[in-house]
Scaffold this motif. Structure first.
Motif, PDB file in Angstrom:
ATOM      1  N   GLU A  73       0.838  -1.207   0.000  1.00  0.00           N
ATOM      2  CA  GLU A  73       0.000   0.000   0.000  1.00  0.00           C
ATOM      3  C   GLU A  73       0.872   1.256   0.000  1.00  0.00           C
ATOM      4  OE1 GLU A  73      -3.669   1.883  -0.236  1.00  0.00           O
ATOM      5  OE2 GLU A  73      -3.116  -0.234  -0.460  1.00  0.00           O
ATOM      6  N   TYR A  74       1.972   1.192   0.738  1.00  0.00           N
ATOM      7  CA  TYR A  74       2.922   2.311   0.787  1.00  0.00           C
ATOM      8  C   TYR A  74       3.473   2.603  -0.611  1.00  0.00           C
ATOM      9  CZ  TYR A  74       7.623   4.350   1.421  1.00  0.00           C
ATOM     10  OH  TYR A  74       8.763   5.113   1.312  1.00  0.00           O
ATOM     11  N   ILE A  75       3.912   1.554  -1.331  1.00  0.00           N
ATOM     12  CA  ILE A  75       4.459   1.718  -2.678  1.00  0.00           C
ATOM     13  C   ILE A  75       3.380   2.212  -3.647  1.00  0.00           C
ATOM     14  CG2 ILE A  75       5.418   0.462  -4.656  1.00  0.00           C
ATOM     15  CD1 ILE A  75       6.850  -1.333  -2.603  1.00  0.00           C
ATOM     16  N   PRO A  96      -1.087   1.851 -10.421  1.00  0.00           N
ATOM     17  CA  PRO A  96      -2.406   1.225 -10.576  1.00  0.00           C
ATOM     18  C   PRO A  96      -2.312  -0.293 -10.427  1.00  0.00           C
ATOM     19  CG  PRO A  96      -1.472   1.682 -12.723  1.00  0.00           C
ATOM     20  CD  PRO A  96      -0.485   2.214 -11.714  1.00  0.00           C
ATOM     21  N   GLY A  97      -3.411  -0.926 -10.055  1.00  0.00           N
ATOM     22  CA  GLY A  97      -3.439  -2.386  -9.985  1.00  0.00           C
ATOM     23  C   GLY A  97      -2.604  -2.946  -8.847  1.00  0.00           C
ATOM     24  N   ASP A  98      -2.302  -4.238  -8.966  1.00  0.00           N
ATOM     25  CA  ASP A  98      -1.534  -4.911  -7.932  1.00  0.00           C
ATOM     26  C   ASP A  98      -0.069  -4.486  -7.957  1.00  0.00           C
ATOM     27  OD1 ASP A  98      -3.746  -6.312  -7.072  1.00  0.00           O
ATOM     28  OD2 ASP A  98      -3.356  -8.036  -8.379  1.00  0.00           O
TER      29      ASP A  98
END
Length: 226
Positions: free
Chosen positions: A41-43, A50-52
């Motif tokens: 989440e930080y990255i 966007p996305g995973d």
């Protein structure tokens, strides 16, 4: 979300975090949020991805242990870091606080460890037994304040709960580690900290030396707290 002040090193390939005691590195039966999820989440937010987000966990620390954790931001870095750990081309140094003076000022310990997965507890034996794996570490006494002793531990192998159970075996239980006979502390964390990691960067091929500041805690603070 992961606090940037706990990021010890970051580039396109690696993310090294100063894990806080109580944080879970990888998912378990508790279902609690993990450090890996938090780092993703930080990255994602920092770089507006966007996305995973890809993030590989290279190694783990026990939940109550604090200190440096290495994560890989690319599959190439993960593969190479896994090889570095497997071939032990990495120096890992821990600091621990106990309320018992070790038998020697410094020593090398060799035991055979066997983990009971049902109760998540490891036993140490002085001789080889069926199903046990050899575990080796070195320690030295680096400080004493009041009734507390600080040890510096260097791992030569990486076994589940290795430092905790090997120190307990010699009567030098880690403060707060109730599972292995340590004295109760004022928090649920134990006084074991992944202080230093050193290895060659998997992509840049440059030396990487990372020191993780100690937790902000009254007892750690007796030894400088840095």
């Amino acid at each position: 979300m992961l606090d940037s002040k706990n990021v010890l090193y970051e580039d396109n390939h690696l993310l090294i975090i100063n894990k806080q005691g109580g944080e879970l590195v990888q998912a378990d039966k508790t279902g609690d949020l993990t450090l890996g999820d938090d780092a993703k989440e930080y990255i994602k937010k920092k770089y507006n991805k966007p996305g995973d987000v890809f993030l590989g966990v290279v190694h783990r620390l026990d939940r109550p242990v604090s200190g440096a954790v290495v994560l890989a931001r690319t599959s190439k870095a993960l593969e190479r870091m896994n090889k570095i750990f497997k071939e032990r081309d990495i120096q890992k140094t821990y600091w621990a606080i106990t309320t018992h003076r070790p038998p020697q000022t410094q020593d090398e310990l060799t035991h055979w460890l066997k983990k009971n997965t049902k109760i998540n507890k490891t036993s140490a034996f002085n001789k080889k037994v069926s199903g046990a794996k050899q575990a080796v570490l070195s320690y030295k006494l680096i400080g004493r304040v009041a009734e507390y002793y600080m040890l510096e531990i260097t791992l030569q192998t990486g076994r589940p709960h290795q430092i905790r159970v090997q120190l307990a075996k010699i009567g030098c239980n880690i403060l707060g580690d109730l599972k292995y006979g340590g004295d109760k502390a004022h928090s649920n964390d134990i006084y074991l900290h992944s202080r230093f990691v050193s290895f060659e960067h998997p992509v840049k091929k440059e030396p990487l030396n990372i020191t993780a500041p100690l937790p902000k805690d009254q007892i750690w603070g007796l030894f400088g707290g840095k």
